[in-house]
Structure formats: structure tokens, C-alpha cells
Design a protein around this motif. Structure first.
Motif, PDB file in Angstrom:
ATOM      1  N   HIS A 104     -21.923 -21.068 -10.990  1.00 51.42           N
ATOM      2  CA  HIS A 104     -22.792 -20.269 -11.849  1.00 51.42           C
ATOM      3  C   HIS A 104     -24.195 -20.427 -11.276  1.00 51.42           C
ATOM      4  O   HIS A 104     -24.679 -21.558 -11.159  1.00 51.42           O
ATOM      5  CB  HIS A 104     -22.754 -20.784 -13.286  1.00 51.42           C
ATOM      6  N   ILE A 105     -24.827 -19.321 -10.915  1.00 49.98           N
ATOM      7  CA  ILE A 105     -26.126 -19.371 -10.246  1.00 49.98           C
ATOM      8  C   ILE A 105     -27.126 -18.541 -11.026  1.00 49.98           C
ATOM      9  O   ILE A 105     -26.828 -17.419 -11.448  1.00 49.98           O
ATOM     10  CB  ILE A 105     -26.003 -18.844  -8.801  1.00 49.98           C
ATOM     11  N   ILE A 106     -28.324 -19.082 -11.199  1.00 51.52           N
ATOM     12  CA  ILE A 106     -29.387 -18.355 -11.880  1.00 51.52           C
ATOM     13  C   ILE A 106     -29.969 -17.330 -10.902  1.00 51.52           C
ATOM     14  O   ILE A 106     -30.502 -17.679  -9.855  1.00 51.52           O
ATOM     15  CB  ILE A 106     -30.504 -19.316 -12.361  1.00 51.52           C
ATOM     16  N   ALA A 140     -35.013 -25.623 -19.974  1.00 48.31           N
ATOM     17  CA  ALA A 140     -36.349 -25.204 -19.555  1.00 48.31           C
ATOM     18  C   ALA A 140     -36.640 -25.515 -18.083  1.00 48.31           C
ATOM     19  O   ALA A 140     -37.425 -24.822 -17.445  1.00 48.31           O
ATOM     20  CB  ALA A 140     -37.396 -25.855 -20.443  1.00 48.31           C
ATOM     21  N   GLY A 141     -36.013 -26.526 -17.507  1.00 46.38           N
ATOM     22  CA  GLY A 141     -36.287 -26.910 -16.126  1.00 46.38           C
ATOM     23  C   GLY A 141     -35.530 -26.112 -15.078  1.00 46.38           C
ATOM     24  O   GLY A 141     -35.762 -26.269 -13.882  1.00 46.38           O
ATOM     25  N   VAL A 142     -34.636 -25.233 -15.493  1.00 42.71           N
ATOM     26  CA  VAL A 142     -33.821 -24.452 -14.561  1.00 42.71           C
ATOM     27  C   VAL A 142     -34.675 -23.365 -13.925  1.00 42.71           C
ATOM     28  O   VAL A 142     -35.509 -22.749 -14.579  1.00 42.71           O
ATOM     29  CB  VAL A 142     -32.609 -23.839 -15.310  1.00 42.71           C
ATOM     30  N   LYS A 143     -34.451 -23.128 -12.610  1.00 43.65           N
ATOM     31  CA  LYS A 143     -35.206 -22.087 -11.903  1.00 43.65           C
ATOM     32  C   LYS A 143     -34.254 -21.180 -11.130  1.00 43.65           C
ATOM     33  O   LYS A 143     -33.076 -21.498 -10.959  1.00 43.65           O
ATOM     34  CB  LYS A 143     -36.257 -22.708 -10.995  1.00 43.65           C
ATOM     35  N   VAL A 144     -34.787 -20.060 -10.674  1.00 43.02           N
ATOM     36  CA  VAL A 144     -33.998 -19.092  -9.911  1.00 43.02           C
ATOM     37  C   VAL A 144     -33.387 -19.786  -8.692  1.00 43.02           C
ATOM     38  O   VAL A 144     -34.060 -20.541  -7.989  1.00 43.02           O
ATOM     39  CB  VAL A 144     -34.882 -17.903  -9.477  1.00 43.02           C
ATOM     40  N   GLY A 145     -32.101 -19.538  -8.464  1.00 43.78           N
ATOM     41  CA  GLY A 145     -31.389 -20.127  -7.336  1.00 43.78           C
ATOM     42  C   GLY A 145     -30.634 -21.394  -7.672  1.00 43.78           C
ATOM     43  O   GLY A 145     -29.787 -21.833  -6.894  1.00 43.78           O
ATOM     44  N   ASP A 146     -30.911 -21.973  -8.833  1.00 40.73           N
ATOM     45  CA  ASP A 146     -30.204 -23.194  -9.232  1.00 40.73           C
ATOM     46  C   ASP A 146     -28.741 -22.906  -9.552  1.00 40.73           C
ATOM     47  O   ASP A 146     -28.425 -21.875 -10.141  1.00 40.73           O
ATOM     48  CB  ASP A 146     -30.838 -23.827 -10.472  1.00 40.73           C
ATOM     49  N   VAL A 147     -27.888 -23.830  -9.166  1.00 32.42           N
ATOM     50  CA  VAL A 147     -26.501 -23.832  -9.630  1.00 32.42           C
ATOM     51  C   VAL A 147     -26.530 -24.545 -10.978  1.00 32.42           C
ATOM     52  O   VAL A 147     -27.164 -25.597 -11.109  1.00 32.42           O
ATOM     53  CB  VAL A 147     -25.575 -24.575  -8.638  1.00 32.42           C
ATOM     54  N   TRP A 200     -27.168 -24.299 -20.532  1.00 35.32           N
ATOM     55  CA  TRP A 200     -26.936 -24.273 -19.097  1.00 35.32           C
ATOM     56  C   TRP A 200     -27.969 -25.189 -18.456  1.00 35.32           C
ATOM     57  O   TRP A 200     -29.173 -25.038 -18.690  1.00 35.32           O
ATOM     58  CB  TRP A 200     -27.087 -22.847 -18.556  1.00 35.32           C
ATOM     59  N   VAL A 201     -27.520 -26.177 -17.696  1.00 32.68           N
ATOM     60  CA  VAL A 201     -28.406 -27.150 -17.056  1.00 32.68           C
ATOM     61  C   VAL A 201     -28.162 -27.141 -15.549  1.00 32.68           C
ATOM     62  O   VAL A 201     -27.061 -26.832 -15.086  1.00 32.68           O
ATOM     63  CB  VAL A 201     -28.204 -28.576 -17.616  1.00 32.68           C
ATOM     64  N   ALA A 202     -29.201 -27.472 -14.798  1.00 33.77           N
ATOM     65  CA  ALA A 202     -29.104 -27.485 -13.335  1.00 33.77           C
ATOM     66  C   ALA A 202     -28.182 -28.595 -12.865  1.00 33.77           C
ATOM     67  O   ALA A 202     -28.193 -29.701 -13.403  1.00 33.77           O
ATOM     68  CB  ALA A 202     -30.488 -27.658 -12.719  1.00 33.77           C
TER      69      ALA A 202
END
Length: 72
Positions: free
Chosen positions: A3-5, A31-38, A46-48
Motif C-alpha cells: 500500500h503506497i501513498i 500525520a507523519g506519513v508522506k507521499v511515497g511511503d509504504v 494507516w502508518v508508515a
């Protein structure tokens, strides 16, 4: 299954799963998840996944290096 952002649009997050995208509420994403994170679902958000993200980034970097080497 990865699952990728893919991005954020307003109050939605674009999540890519097996090549298909779906919109999920942004408040379901840490809140800490960014584009490209799995990311992975922890039961409430959803957490990185730091290790999976690192491996994906390294794999992409190697693919790009191979393409640049072919052009030389």
C-alpha cells in the motif's frame, strides 16, 4: 500486498494498492506519513512501514541507475 501513498487532495489520501488507486479519509492516515511511503493498517490508522519504504526507495534507485547506465 503493498500500500503506497500516492498523494493528498484536501481531506482525502490517495492510496495505491496493486496498481489501483483508492481514496481514503485523510484522518485515517497517521500525520507523519508522506507521499511515497509504504503504509500498513494498524487497526485504526494507516502508518508508515519504514523498512518497506526504505527497500522500495532503494529498488527504485537501482532501476533508475540501470537506466542511466544504459544511456551512456
Amino acid at each position: 500486498m503493498s500500500h503506497i501513498i500516492e498523494g493528498f487532495e484536501g481531506d482525502k489520501c490517495i492510496l495505491e494498492v496493486d496498481g489501483k488507486t483508492r481514496n481514503i479519509p485523510r484522518d485515517q492516515v497517521d500525520a507523519g506519513v508522506k507521499v511515497g511511503d509504504v503504509v500498513e493498517w494498524n487497526g485504526s490508522k494507516w502508518v508508515a512501514d519504514a523498512e518497506a519504504t526504505r527497500q522500495r526507495t532503494e529498488h527504485i534507485r537501482k532501476l533508475m541507475d540501470a537506466v542511466w547506465e544504459e544511456d551512456e
